[in-house]
Design an enzyme around this catalytic site. Structure first.
Site, PDB file in Angstrom:
ATOM      1  N   HIS A   8      -4.478   3.305   8.427  1.00 33.98           N
ATOM      2  CA  HIS A   8      -2.625   2.577   8.769  1.00 33.98           C
ATOM      3  C   HIS A   8      -1.865   4.115   9.098  1.00 33.98           C
ATOM      4  CE1 HIS A   8      -3.634  -1.164   6.654  1.00 33.98           C
ATOM      5  NE2 HIS A   8      -3.924  -1.183   7.828  1.00 33.98           N
ATOM      6  N   GLU A  30       0.820  -1.364  -0.238  1.00 33.03           N
ATOM      7  CA  GLU A  30      -0.176  -0.093   0.249  1.00 33.03           C
ATOM      8  C   GLU A  30       0.761   1.026  -0.103  1.00 33.03           C
ATOM      9  OE1 GLU A  30      -2.334  -1.198   3.639  1.00 33.03           O
ATOM     10  OE2 GLU A  30      -1.348   0.592   4.969  1.00 33.03           O
TER      11      GLU A  30
END
Lengths: 382, 289
Positions: free
Chosen positions: B247, B209
């Site tokens: 995150h 990511e």
């Protein structure tokens, strides 16, 4: 949490770093007042949480009171990258003999903090890294020992070889910068530029700090500095509910469990020709009230034309999500189509609940099917 | 074979008396993981889900012979828990906890380097060798034993992709969530090195990511010496800059860490990057023909 210039300077001041005299103003009247105290020339700087202020015309020098008032008025009515300027910093403009760059950054690759120093200050450091990497010195710091005085001196002698006395002053600033970085648990503490003036004084002319959000529980004093003028109230509200929410410009609202899946859902919406209206991670727990709140947040955006709920239940129970959705329909006035994909823990129960509720939900089996459907429905209602 | 966890795993659960700790102790035991004990300071002598609770990790290791620990301790105490496990001789530490401060993790990393312990996470779903051991919080039923190694920075996105793998007949050797934080114990490149040596792993699915440069480093490593096919997926193509996407580590900072630059790095070394999760097994079918 990002501390913008005036806040970062407040923090640095506590460590004894040299900050030019300056005041934050929100109105022209306040500017008139502080101009009585300041020595000219002054600099007027937009205080906004985005970079590129200078290029946007948000930083101006003034050598008279009239000029300062006129420029302050103009900057206070500006928008920079879509953000209205709500406050400015009016400060004494020090004369600049040399501009340097100094920061402590988190080096993710090596799991350490890094002192970064450059002889080219006052410009974008990423640009310098590309065009003239030799002008940058990096030195990593042992997290257990911390920055030693000799390390700070070595960096400073490299950074300002012109004058040893001034270099030693800079070494002191490096030490203070590192201390502020560690004490406030920052990810970045930056001075750009660090200015040496014609009399050999050293000044922190611009500053920026990013504090680790996960460490804020230990720093109520920094949490208190949160500038509500520039925070999206919905993002703050989401945070209180344990939701991770970021507003975007598209028209397809989406609600997902897990940050990776939430990003992927946005990407898949885009892949099928839509534009996501937000990022929203409801997290691992599956409190139905949280789901209801998440729907409320999504629907408070008038651009939203369709909503896609994408849940892969593991720890999250899909029946809890279903319960929250039903509650959302009961309490909110939902006018846009809602596409729901629930997979995993208790999905049969969840599907049955949604079917029996008689609510106008569109249930789908896969993430791609859901994204396609949401895009189609959003386009139809435009 | 597989990597890191399996039939030899003897697991203790730090934070076993908490809500998440006890819940997942039960699920891990049901999956067949050999859970030998738990630790909660001050609650030694209790029993949770049929396993003994100890006050310290040292005592738990002495009494049970544990070699692996999973951590559910709240964020503000988690760094201490990781160091306690390492000090007691635990060789594999899996930290599920989300929200551990970065400066704590910097110290933990430096501490672990001197102890010879491997940390997975934090802020991760753990890892699983299907049919042998689950040391984590993932739903066990979506995994099947097979020959695909899976490594990911995410939780639910991993489940999404694994369910497509399983549905298409691609079982997994080991699936590892390395965590979504900026400072993590084990990076993509470390896991790739282990998959390289694992005879059971035939190909690898790598789920990355935005944020940081671990994917780029992994791509560079793959180009240099990795000897098995890899398929990648990168989340966050549509993520705005300078915003933390859930995150702690998922942020494009200073223009670095975009999905495009990661995808480009993989494509440069011949790794195909799927646009959609369901394309991952399709690409595997093509390259494993």
């Amino acid at each position: 949490m990002k501390l913008i210039e005036y806040q970062a300077k407040e923090l640095f001041k506590k460590y004894g770093m040299p900050i030019p005299e300056g005041y934050v103003c929100k109105t022209v009247d306040e500017v008139k007042e502080v101009l009585e105290k300041l020595e000219f020339p002054v600099v007027i700087k937009a205080q906004v949480p985005v970079g590129g202020r200078g290029k946007a015309g948000g930083v101006k020098l003034a050598s008279t009171k009239e000029e300062a008032i006129e420029k302050a008025e103009k900057i206070l009515s500006m928008e920079i990258k879509g953000i209205p300027v709500k406050k400015i910093l009016v400060a004494h403009a020090v004369d600049i003999a040399k501009e340097l760059y100094l920061s402590i950054v988190l080096d993710r690759r090596n799991n350490r903090a890094l002192v970064m120093a450059s002889r080219e200050g006052g410009v974008d450091i990423e640009e310098v890294a590309k065009t003239n990497p030799d002008a940058i010195l990096k030195r990593d710091i042992d997290p257990i020992i911390g920055l030693r005085d000799f390390e700070a001196r070595e960096i400073a002698f490299w950074l300002y070889p012109e004058d040893k006395k001034i270099a030693l002053k800079i070494a002191g600033i490096i030490g203070k910068l590192y201390k502020s970085y560690v004490d406030s648990e920052a990810q970045l503490a930056e001075i750009n530029p660090l200015v040496v003036d014609s009399s050999g004084q050293v000044w922190v002319v611009d500053a920026k700090v990013i504090v680790d959000d996960n460490a804020l529980f230990r720093h109520p004093d920094i949490e208190q500095m949160r500038d509500l003028d520039y925070e999206d109230p919905r993002e703050l509200e989401a945070k209180e509910w344990g939701l991770s929410f970021i507003k975007l410009d598209g028209n397809i609202g989406n609600m997902v469990n897990g940050a990776g899946l939430a990003m992927a859902t946005m990407d898949v919406i885009k892949y099928y020709g839509g534009e996501p209206a937000n990022f929203l991670d409801v997290g691992g727990s599956s409190n139905p009230e949280k789901t209801r709140k998440a729907m409320e947040l999504l629907l408070s955006d008038p651009n939203v034309r369709a909503v896609f709920v994408n849940i892969f239940g593991g720890i999250t129970r899909t029946d809890d999500i279903a319960r929250g959705l039903i509650e959302a329909f009961r309490t909110l006035d939902i006018k846009v189509p809602v596409v729901v994909r629930l997979t995993g823990t208790n999905e049969e129960i969840a599907r049955k609940m949604l079917d029996e509720s008689g609510l106008p939900l569109i249930t789908v089996r896969t993430m791609s099917e859901g994204a396609r459907k949401a895009v189609e429905l959003a386009n139809r209602s435009n | 074979m597989a990597i890191l966890v399996g039939k030899d795993t003897k697991l203790i659960v730090q934070g076993i008396t908490g809500r998440d700790g006890s819940f997942h102790t039960r699920l891990m035991k049901e999956y067949g993981t050999n859970v030998v004990g738990g630790v909660t300071p001050g609650k030694g002598g209790m029993e949770v889900e049929g396993v003994p609770v100890f006050d310290t990790v040292r005592e738990a290791v002495e009494k049970t012979g544990a070699n692996t620990s999973i951590i559910f301790v709240p964020a503000r105490f988690a760094a201490d828990a990781i160091m306690e496990a390492a000090d007691a001789g635990i060789k594999l530490i899996v930290a599920i906890t989300e929200g551990i401060p970065i400066h704590d993790m910097l110290k933990v990393k430096a501490y672990l380097d001197g102890k010879g312990a491997r940390l997975i996470g934090p802020n991760c779903p753990g890892l699983i060798t299907p049919g042998e051991a689950k040391v984590g919080i993932m739903p066990g039923h979506i995994f099947r034993r097979g020959r695909i190694g899976v490594v990911s920075r995410s939780g639910t996105l991993t489940y999404e992709i694994v369910s497509h793998l399983t549905a298409n007949g691609f079982g997994q050797s080991t699936a590892i969530g390395i965590g979504g934080d900026p400072i993590i114990g084990t990076k993509f490149i470390d896991v790739l090195r282990m998959f390289r040596e694992d005879p059971e792993t035939e190909a690898v699915v790598l789920i990355g990511e935005i944020g940081g440069t671990d994917e780029q480093d992994a791509a560079e490593y793959i180009g240099r010496e990795f000897n098995k096919p890899v398929v990648a997926f990168i989340a966050g193509r549509t993520a705005p800059r300078e915003k933390r996407m859930g995150h702690a580590g998922a942020i494009i900072a200073g223009g670095e860490g975009t999905a495009e630059e990661k995808i480009k790095a993989f494509e440069k070394v011949g790794v195909r990057v799927a646009d959609l999760p369901e394309q991952v097994p399709q690409i595997l079918k093509e390259i494993l023909k």
